[in-house]
Design an enzyme around this catalytic site. Structure first.
Site, PDB file in Angstrom:
ATOM      1  N   LEU A  97      10.563   0.925   7.336  1.00 31.89           N
ATOM      2  CA  LEU A  97      10.183   1.616   6.218  1.00 31.89           C
ATOM      3  C   LEU A  97      11.001   2.872   5.843  1.00 31.89           C
ATOM      4  O   LEU A  97      11.227   3.664   6.417  1.00 31.89           O
ATOM      5  CB  LEU A  97       8.671   2.100   6.210  1.00 31.89           C
ATOM      6  CG  LEU A  97       8.054   2.247   4.838  1.00 31.89           C
ATOM      7  CD1 LEU A  97       7.860   1.092   4.134  1.00 31.89           C
ATOM      8  CD2 LEU A  97       6.816   2.932   5.078  1.00 31.89           C
ATOM      9  N   LYS A 110       6.431  -2.072   2.036  1.00 35.07           N
ATOM     10  CA  LYS A 110       5.208  -1.350   2.558  1.00 35.07           C
ATOM     11  C   LYS A 110       4.087  -2.516   2.360  1.00 35.07           C
ATOM     12  O   LYS A 110       2.978  -2.280   1.487  1.00 35.07           O
ATOM     13  CB  LYS A 110       5.210  -0.128   2.024  1.00 35.07           C
ATOM     14  CG  LYS A 110       4.000   0.807   2.926  1.00 35.07           C
ATOM     15  CD  LYS A 110       4.047   2.174   2.515  1.00 35.07           C
ATOM     16  CE  LYS A 110       3.067   3.007   3.160  1.00 35.07           C
ATOM     17  NZ  LYS A 110       3.162   2.974   4.686  1.00 35.07           N
ATOM     18  N   TYR A 163       0.975  -1.169   0.021  1.00 34.84           N
ATOM     19  CA  TYR A 163      -0.146  -0.064  -0.145  1.00 34.84           C
ATOM     20  C   TYR A 163       0.824   1.340   0.007  1.00 34.84           C
ATOM     21  O   TYR A 163       2.091   1.199   0.017  1.00 34.84           O
ATOM     22  CB  TYR A 163      -1.151  -0.079   1.159  1.00 34.84           C
ATOM     23  CG  TYR A 163      -0.378   0.326   2.535  1.00 34.84           C
ATOM     24  CD1 TYR A 163       0.490  -0.648   3.168  1.00 34.84           C
ATOM     25  CD2 TYR A 163      -0.674   1.541   3.274  1.00 34.84           C
ATOM     26  CE1 TYR A 163       1.036   0.007   4.530  1.00 34.84           C
ATOM     27  CE2 TYR A 163      -0.001   1.730   4.414  1.00 34.84           C
ATOM     28  CZ  TYR A 163       0.766   0.966   5.056  1.00 34.84           C
ATOM     29  OH  TYR A 163       1.160   1.275   6.136  1.00 34.84           O
ATOM     30  N   GLU A 187      11.209   1.957  14.509  1.00 34.13           N
ATOM     31  CA  GLU A 187      10.542   3.267  14.215  1.00 34.13           C
ATOM     32  C   GLU A 187       9.210   3.189  14.944  1.00 34.13           C
ATOM     33  O   GLU A 187       9.038   2.283  15.911  1.00 34.13           O
ATOM     34  CB  GLU A 187       9.964   3.102  12.572  1.00 34.13           C
ATOM     35  CG  GLU A 187       9.618   1.850  12.374  1.00 34.13           C
ATOM     36  CD  GLU A 187       9.380   1.510  10.671  1.00 34.13           C
ATOM     37  OE1 GLU A 187       9.455   2.648  10.180  1.00 34.13           O
ATOM     38  OE2 GLU A 187       9.546   0.379  10.475  1.00 34.13           O
TER      39      GLU A 187
HETATM   40  N1  PDD Z   1       2.565   4.790   7.313  1.00 30.84           N
HETATM   41  N2  PDD Z   1       7.117   3.600   8.886  1.00 30.84           N
HETATM   42  C1  PDD Z   1       6.151   2.956   9.104  1.00 30.84           C
HETATM   43  C2  PDD Z   1       5.953   1.861   9.632  1.00 30.84           C
HETATM   44  C3  PDD Z   1       4.884   3.387   8.441  1.00 30.84           C
HETATM   45  O1  PDD Z   1       3.933   2.876   8.358  1.00 30.84           O
HETATM   46  C4  PDD Z   1       5.255   4.645   7.854  1.00 30.84           C
HETATM   47  C5  PDD Z   1       3.782   5.346   6.925  1.00 30.84           C
HETATM   48  C6  PDD Z   1       6.207   5.513   7.723  1.00 30.84           C
HETATM   49  C7  PDD Z   1       6.589   6.901   7.293  1.00 30.84           C
HETATM   50  O2  PDD Z   1       6.577   6.533   5.864  1.00 30.84           O
HETATM   51  P1  PDD Z   1       5.836   7.981   4.901  1.00 30.84           P
HETATM   52  O3  PDD Z   1       6.681   8.941   5.167  1.00 30.84           O
HETATM   53  O4  PDD Z   1       6.347   7.614   3.497  1.00 30.84           O
HETATM   54  O5  PDD Z   1       4.438   7.970   4.936  1.00 30.84           O
HETATM   55  C8  PDD Z   1       7.206   4.723   8.467  1.00 30.84           C
HETATM   56  C9  PDD Z   1       1.335   5.426   6.783  1.00 30.84           C
HETATM   57  C10 PDD Z   1       1.281   6.777   6.539  1.00 30.84           C
HETATM   58  C11 PDD Z   1       0.308   4.739   7.199  1.00 30.84           C
HETATM   59  O6  PDD Z   1       0.391   3.444   7.220  1.00 30.84           O
HETATM   60  O7  PDD Z   1      -0.524   5.099   7.135  1.00 30.84           O
END
Ligand code: PDD
Length: 287
Positions: free
Chosen positions: A207, A151, A33, A183
């Site tokens: 991620l 992801k 996703y 994280e």
């Molecule tokens: N989540 N780490 C994890 C485990 C995440 O699920 C996300 C993002 C990030 C940050 O990635 P980015 O800056 O590309 O959004 C780091 C999204 C926002 C979600 O699951 O809704």
């Protein structure tokens, strides 16, 4: 309001959109996703999300059912028809719905991928009052699988982590593996010492956040020092500041870790400044 969503080539009212019970996303979390934020009706960092999506699909040997150009058009159309000014576009691609449940991957020739997109309307996302006060995090053990750089939609443990945080009166959880913070449940984690921003380096353990990449670039451009290395919860508790980044929170200050207040318990200087720079610069390049 009934949203218009996108499923396998069609724009439909959300009440009419359907996916098979045999879909591998549903049965096996066999899907990936992306979440792209929308500000001023425009997409933030679409390119970064599209590139990471391609990488996630490649790593899982999954075919990409849509070109980058078409994907952008679908994003834009959903933002337009759903009148999203601030919010997010959620995109999910799974290995499709074979005739029956089977651990073996289906043949992509006969089982096309499933693709779903929908919008989430979040008025006031950029001016969130939480950014003024900051959030509280707890630490929990990171028991996720070893390919967190992909992801995938396997979000049960992050979801449990969020619930553990809520139960403890906090907002989110930072996950810890072998003594070091990996994280947040859905965001990247940072601490600040003096003028130095410290965050874990990129590997399969976390991620590769699209917001992270942008924020670190902006920080360097603003002459801030960036150190990509592991840090512990103990070090974080002694830090001047802490914050998280993601497409849905942008840059969000952290003011408490495991019940211990950071500094005076208010957001410091660095995180709010980075939030401001991130929002300004990203808006300029939004499409
Ligand atoms: N989540 N780490 C994890 C485990 C995440 O699920 C996300 C993002 C990030 C940050 O990635 P980015 O800056 O590309 O959004 C780091 C999204 C926002 C979600 O699951 O809704």
């Amino acid at each position: 309001m009934t949203r218009t969503v996108y499923v396998n080539g069609e724009f439909l009212p959300e009440t009419e959109a359907k996916v098979s019970i045999f879909d591998r996303g549903f049965l096996m979390a066999d899907g990936v996703y992306e979440v792209t934020s929308v500000l001023g009706g425009k997409l933030i960092d679409f390119d970064g999300h599209a590139v990471r999506l391609e990488r996630s699909l490649t790593e899982l040997d999954m075919a990409n059912p849509i070109s980058k150009e078409d994907l952008l058009e679908v994003h834009r159309e959903l933002v337009r028809v759903n009148e999203i000014d601030e919010g997010m576009v959620y995109l999910q691609i799974t290995r499709g719905a074979p005739d029956d449940r089977d651990f073996v991957f289906p043949d992509p020739e006969t089982t096309p991928a499933t693709i779903v997109l929908f919008t989430q309307n979040k008025p006031g996302l950029a001016s969130s009052p939480v950014a003024q006060t900051g959030i509280k995090v707890i630490s929990i053990e990171d028991v996720r699988w070893g390919r967190r750089d992909i992801k995938t939609v396997q979000l049960l443990y992050p979801s449990m982590g969020k619930m553990m945080a809520k139960k403890a009166g906090a907002d989110d959880a930072w996950m810890v593996e072998d003594g070091f913070v990996t994280e947040g449940t859905s965001n990247n984690a940072y601490i600040v010492k003096g003028n130095k921003i410290i965050t874990r380096g990129l590997s399969n353990d976390i991620l590769h956040g699209i917001t992270r990449a942008a924020v670190l670039r902006f920080a360097k451009e603003a002459q801030m020092e960036v150190e990509e290395r592991n840090f512990t919860i103990e070090e974080a508790m002694q830090a001047d500041e802490a914050f998280i980044t993601s497409a849905s929170t942008f840059v969000m200050p952290v003011v408490e870790i495991d019940g211990a207040q950071l500094g005076d318990g208010k957001p410091g200087k660095v995180a709010p400044r980075l939030r401001e720079i991130y929002l300004d610069e990203s808006l300029k390049k939004a499409i």
